[in-house]
Design a protein around this motif. Structure first.
Motif, PDB file in Angstrom:
ATOM      1  N   ASP A  34     -11.329  33.513  39.234  1.00  0.00           N
ATOM      2  CA  ASP A  34     -10.646  33.955  40.457  1.00  0.00           C
ATOM      3  C   ASP A  34     -10.458  32.780  41.416  1.00  0.00           C
ATOM      4  O   ASP A  34     -11.396  32.026  41.669  1.00  0.00           O
ATOM      5  N   THR A  35      -9.215  32.613  41.931  1.00  0.00           N
ATOM      6  CA  THR A  35      -8.938  31.663  43.016  1.00  0.00           C
ATOM      7  C   THR A  35      -8.921  30.196  42.569  1.00  0.00           C
ATOM      8  O   THR A  35      -9.059  29.291  43.386  1.00  0.00           O
ATOM      9  N   THR A  74      -5.781  39.219  44.104  1.00  0.00           N
ATOM     10  CA  THR A  74      -6.637  39.594  42.980  1.00  0.00           C
ATOM     11  C   THR A  74      -6.183  40.883  42.300  1.00  0.00           C
ATOM     12  O   THR A  74      -6.097  40.956  41.073  1.00  0.00           O
ATOM     13  N   HIS A 175     -13.954  31.684  44.504  1.00  0.00           N
ATOM     14  CA  HIS A 175     -13.416  32.425  45.653  1.00  0.00           C
ATOM     15  C   HIS A 175     -14.298  32.166  46.872  1.00  0.00           C
ATOM     16  O   HIS A 175     -15.487  31.865  46.734  1.00  0.00           O
ATOM     17  N   ASP A 266      -6.293  34.225  38.547  1.00  0.00           N
ATOM     18  CA  ASP A 266      -5.402  35.265  39.076  1.00  0.00           C
ATOM     19  C   ASP A 266      -4.460  34.725  40.148  1.00  0.00           C
ATOM     20  O   ASP A 266      -3.405  35.302  40.399  1.00  0.00           O
ATOM     21  N   HIS A 267      -4.852  33.632  40.790  1.00  0.00           N
ATOM     22  CA  HIS A 267      -4.032  33.025  41.851  1.00  0.00           C
ATOM     23  C   HIS A 267      -4.722  31.757  42.304  1.00  0.00           C
ATOM     24  O   HIS A 267      -5.857  31.476  41.878  1.00  0.00           O
ATOM     25  N   TYR A 431     -10.530  40.412  52.581  1.00  0.00           N
ATOM     26  CA  TYR A 431      -9.367  41.171  52.125  1.00  0.00           C
ATOM     27  C   TYR A 431      -8.716  42.018  53.207  1.00  0.00           C
ATOM     28  O   TYR A 431      -7.575  42.404  53.058  1.00  0.00           O
TER      29      TYR A 431
HETATM   30 ZN   LIG Z   1      -8.442  36.796  43.198  1.00  0.00          ZN
END
Ligand SMILES: [Zn+2]
Length: 453
Positions: A34-35, A74, A175, A266-267, A431
């Motif tokens: 993630d991230t 995400t 993240h 994911d990004h 978030y």
């Molecule tokens: Zn993410």
């Protein structure tokens, strides 16, 4: 932990039964870091030695130089990664939505043909309530990579020879960390990784709660931002060393033989590189948000070290896995198998909320949700410092061409209400309200300014 001991039979089109005597299906290991920005990975040219293990792994694999997420968020990104559907097809464009029971997930497809399916994930936006656990024999959450490793090593078979394995491993350690009122830590990792890239004379970070650092515009000067980027890079190094350790154990158990291994993200992450200096968000529709690493080791180890320029997207992962595992292609999916010869001029697109983008390299079109479409030529303006408004129909026509005749797809369903504690947990992860506030090209005069990297 959720256990689904009985595989559910699903009326999925095109499933191929496993016939006795046939070549065993390959195992599949899909790792989502993630991230993780592509440009902070050594194999993608980063100057710091953040990923020595992944760089060596890339030498045994195909590396996709232009891989994109459909959304720098995400939830929407993983929904595409695990269904092969684009955001406007699976419909998980905003919080509060769960998969339609009729939307097939990758784990369900593999479980239905005899795979042992194991999902290890960080519970934030990925959870059972949305349907992400469907098709997993075991769907187990962890708080960090240390715990993920313990689960991994206890849940994976001790040796090869059983049914083929599907492992989905989602790691959240790169993240930003959950906010704590008494801590100014945004990116954290254990020593010796945490300060590995922090210069001895690094500018001290302001002693402010991490949430204030995350959300306040223009708070960090360039030297402080460098300090923060070094902490982000330390977390990448930490995850890289865990992967090395786990892969070595998987190899010892024979679980990497005849395995398709995919490492991606994911990004990316904003890292405050735009003019307003705000950390908040994962980069929006800028390349730092959309460009993800994608490294694919084929089961027979062929095409090792090949680097592919053709643009690809997370929506290509399910078609690739179906093809490599000997399952019939699904005409409902628009992605391509990454083993094929890939067209250079294909259309990549994505969406989140009411915003969306389309990319036909090097032309990129972004609608921030207001109906105005901004165009950037990435070959002339790779840092996206200038964009101009164009006819909105240009983005629309690219998306229509990318969709072709496919659809309609089952609509998502509302997710059950969250508890206040769950709401707070998501806010602590940064978030809350992100959709409205995230940096997007051209979303404010400041955001169009002098990006740096
Ligand atoms: Zn993410």
């Amino acid at each position: 932990m959720m256990r689904n001991p009985l595989p559910v039979f699903l009326a999925l089109g095109g499933l191929v039964a496993c016939s006795p005597g046939a070549t065993p299906r390959p195992s599949v290991i899909l790792i989502s870091i993630d991230t993780l920005r592509a440009d902070h990975v050594g194999a993608y040219g980063y100057e710091r030695d953040t990923t020595p293990f992944l760089d060596r792994f890339a030498e045994q694999s195909l590396l996709f130089e232009r891989a994109f997420t459909p959304a720098s968020w995400t939830l929407t990104a993983h929904a595409t990664m695990l269904t092969g559907l684009q955001p406007d097809e699976h419909g998980i464009l905003a919080d509060g939505l769960a998969f339609s029971p009729e939307t097939p997930l990758l784990a369900e497809r593999l479980q239905a043909v005899g795979y042992r399916t194991l999902g290890l994930f960080f519970r934030g936006l990925i959870n059972e309530e949305r349907g992400f656990g469907r098709g997993f024999d075991v769907f187990q959450n962890h708080r960090n990579a240390e715990e993920a490793g313990a689960h991994l090593l206890s849940l994976l078979p001790q040796e090869s020879g059983g049914p083929p394995l599907f492992l989905f491993l989602h790691l959240f350690d790169v993240h930003s960390q959950p906010f704590k009122p008494d801590s100014s830590i945004v990116y954290d990792s254990p020593e010796p990784h945490r300060n590995r890239f922090v210069a001895p004379d690094a500018a001290p970070l302001p002693e402010l709660p991490s949430q204030v650092l995350w959300e306040t515009e223009g708070l960090l000067d360039p030297e402080q931002r460098e300090h923060l980027v070094a902490l982000y890079d330390g977390a990448i190094h930490y995850v890289d060393t865990r992967l090395e350790q786990w892969f070595s154990e998987l190899e010892r158990r024979g679980l990497l033989e005849n395995a398709l291994v995919i490492v991606t993200a994911d990004h990316g992450e904003a890292l405050g590189q735009r003019a307003n200096g705000r950390l908040h968000g994962h980069g929006g529709y800028y390349q730092e948000g959309l460009h993800v690493p994608l490294i694919v080791r084929l089961p027979d180890g062929s095409r090792a070290g090949e680097r592919i320029q053709a643009p690809v997207q997370l929506g290509d992962l399910v078609p690739t896995i179906l093809e490599v595992c000997g399952l019939a292609p699904d005409a409902r999916l628009g992605g391509l198998s990454l083993r094929e010869a890939l067209p250079e001029d294909r259309i990549i697109d994505g969406a989140r909320g009411s915003s969306r983008y389309a990319l036909r390299w090097p032309e990129k079109y972004v609608d921030n949700g207001g109906g105005r479409v901004l165009h950037t030529d990435l070959s002339r303006d790779p840092l996206e410092r200038a964009n101009r408004e164009v006819d909105a129909a240009r983005l629309q026509s690219l998306v229509e061409r990318a969709r072709g005749e496919r659809g309609p797809h089952p609509a998502p369903i509302p997710m059950g209400a969250r508890s206040l504690a769950e709401e707070q947990q998501l806010r602590d992860l940064g978030y809350g309200g992100e959709l409205d506030e995230e940096l997007l090209p051209g979303s404010s005069p400041a955001a169009q300014g002098s990006g740096e990297r």
